[in-house]
Design an enzyme around this catalytic site. Structure first.
Site, short mmCIF file in Angstrom:
data_model
loop_
_atom_site.label_atom_id
_atom_site.label_comp_id
_atom_site.label_asym_id
_atom_site.label_seq_id
_atom_site.Cartn_x
_atom_site.Cartn_y
_atom_site.Cartn_z
N HIS A 72 0.83 -1.20 0.00
CA HIS A 72 0.00 0.00 0.00
C HIS A 72 0.87 1.26 0.00
O HIS A 72 1.19 1.80 1.04
CB HIS A 72 -0.90 -0.04 1.25
CG HIS A 72 -2.03 0.93 1.22
ND1 HIS A 72 -3.27 0.62 1.74
CD2 HIS A 72 -2.12 2.21 0.77
CE1 HIS A 72 -4.07 1.67 1.59
NE2 HIS A 72 -3.38 2.65 1.02
N ASN A 106 -5.09 5.60 -7.08
CA ASN A 106 -5.78 6.90 -7.07
C ASN A 106 -4.89 8.03 -7.59
O ASN A 106 -4.66 9.03 -6.93
CB ASN A 106 -6.33 7.23 -5.68
CG ASN A 106 -5.25 7.35 -4.62
OD1 ASN A 106 -4.15 6.82 -4.78
ND2 ASN A 106 -5.56 8.04 -3.54
N ASP A 324 0.81 2.63 3.76
CA ASP A 324 -0.10 3.70 3.33
C ASP A 324 0.67 5.02 3.20
O ASP A 324 0.16 6.10 3.54
CB ASP A 324 -1.30 3.85 4.28
CG ASP A 324 -2.43 4.68 3.66
OD1 ASP A 324 -2.34 5.03 2.47
OD2 ASP A 324 -3.40 4.97 4.38
ZN LIG Z 1 -7.07 3.97 2.21
#
Ligand SMILES: [Zn+2]
Length: 449
Positions: A72, A106, A324
């Protein structure tokens, strides 16, 4: 991704590293592979046939781990090259001990076609410091309305296996069901950002005592837990693989534990920051109150949640750590709380934070860290050649780590283009001394090669 690009014929002898924190040994690397492990290895051309003398890397006191794998990472390219690029993000990854990262979808344009995922994959190949596995969007434009070209992305040169609308939740149960059914055809997995959008409209921080005192709109735990419950049931119903991104609450842990007890194919990740930081930092921290450096999605939770997450990572309920890593330019973070972007960078501090939260507390040993930061994420992402044991014949993806040092975090020297770390000035243990990608050093003496 198992082509051995970039080996460059480097031959190396790592002397005296503690493999997974255990007994020290020498590791001889030839042609990008681990050729021999033993004691008193010399690796010279006279000892055994080889292309020439080997470079010696002294590793006394250091721990050898398999190269870390991140499920991630937001590399921001294409579209937000002011925050990060594939080049700077993979440099940051190498400095953090990573040899493979998954680039989240994204971007702008969104990685929802074979063309975009191949572009990101090629940029990763060109950077050469860390393998980049693009994540494909689940829905077109992350709009949550119709499925993206999942099959075309899987069949592309990027060989996408992880699909996620991360940043947004696939909230429509029918679309989620279809995505779970679709990815079975190519052994893919849907990675869900679990956030019920109606329950989190305008949410600014964890819903609880602190949000009440500060007058900030609360982000209830149930918004995460409701989606996780639903998706575990859906994954079981269609017999597909589900991965849950950045689990942040004690309740989520209980649901995942229950789903696993049923034998369902559900995996989960936790971020380093959710293992260490709590929501009361928004009220009072060394960096003042209302500091948007602590604004992140999902939000920092309570001490009880942190304890539950640590326990779950230790007992295997949560399979792995994922950063993340979410870079943002200064102007998007250094503004008032409500207007600030959500997210923290994390690639260059992940191992240190995991040492602090999990190893220093006695919850994990280094073999446990290797499982959760390398082997498990490589398995979940189906990343060939990574997350393998340090053993003869395996690709030499290796990180050398010094756990004995401790220093205040100084982001000035970071390779990431962004500086939004919540750890600035905080003393953290450990230092990545070297990273090897298929035997080629990407970091040596703590510096990019
Ligand atoms: Zn997320």
């Amino acid at each position: 991704m198992d082509e051995r690009n970039g080996t460059g014929g480097h031959d190396l002898l790592i002397k005296g590293a503690g493999i997974l924190g255990g007994q020290s040994a020498d590791i001889l690397i030839r042609g990008g592979l681990v050729a021999e492990i033993g004691h008193g290895l010399e690796g010279g051309p006279t000892e055994r046939p080889g292309p020439g003398p080997v470079e010696i890397v002294e590793a006394g006191g250091l721990i050898a781990l398999p190269g870390l794998v991140d499920l991630h990472t937001h590399l921001r390219e294409p579209g937000r090259e002011d925050a990060e690029t594939v080049e700077t993000g993979t440099r940051a990854a190498a400095r953090g001990g990573y040899t493979a990262v998954h680039a989240m979808a994204n971007t702008d344009p969104v990685a929802d076609t074979a063309g975009v995922v191949e572009q990101v994959w090629r940029l990763g190949q060109e950077s050469g410091r860390c393998d980049v596995r693009p994540v494909g969007a689940v829905t077109v434009g992350l709009q949550g309305e119709r499925l993206a070209e999942l099959g075309a992305m899987a069949d592309s040169a990027a060989q996408v296996r992880v699909f996620s609308d991360d940043g947004k939740c696939v909230w429509d149960a029918v679309l989620m069901r279809r995505a779970l059914e679709y990815v079975k055809a190519f052994d893919g997995v849907v990675a869900q950002h679990a956030q019920e959008p109606r329950l989190t409209a305008g949410a600014q921080m964890n819903e609880g005592a602190v949000s009440g005192r500060l007058g900030l709109t609360g982000w209830p735990a149930v918004a995460e837990e409701a989606i996780i419950s639903r998706d575990c049931l859906l994954a079981a119903h269609v017999g597909s693989r589900l991965h849950i991104c950045h689990v942040s609450t004690a309740g989520s842990v209980e649901i995942i534990r229950w789903a696993k007890s049923k034998g369902w194919d559900v995996t989960a990740e936790v971020t380093p920051h959710h293992l260490l930081l709590t929501d009361d930092l928004v009220e009072d921290s060394p960096l003042g109150s209302y500091n948007p450096i602590y604004k992140v999605n999902p939000p920092l939770r309570t001490r009880a949640d942190v304890e539950a997450l640590r326990e779950a990572l230790a007992d295997g309920t949560i399979d792995c750590v994922a950063t993340d890593h979410a870079p943002h330019p200064v102007e998007d973070k250094e503004t008032e709380w409500a207007a600030a972007a959500m997210g923290m960078i994390g690639l260059e501090t992940a191992l240190a934070v995991v040492q602090e939260a999990m190893v220093e507390t006695g919850l994990l040993d280094w073999a446990g860290v290797a499982e959760r930061m390398s082997a498990a994420p490589a398995r979940i992402g189906r990343v060939a050649g990574h997350g393998r044991p340090i053993a003869v014949g395996e690709p030499a993806n290796i990180t050398l780590y010094d756990p004995a040092v401790r220093a205040a975090v100084d982001p000035a020297g970071y390779a990431s283009k962004s500086r939004n770390t919540p750890y600035e000035g905080l003393p953290l243990p450990g230092r990545v001394v070297a990273t090897f990608l298929r035997g080629r050093p990407t970091v040596l003496d703590g510096k990019l090669t």
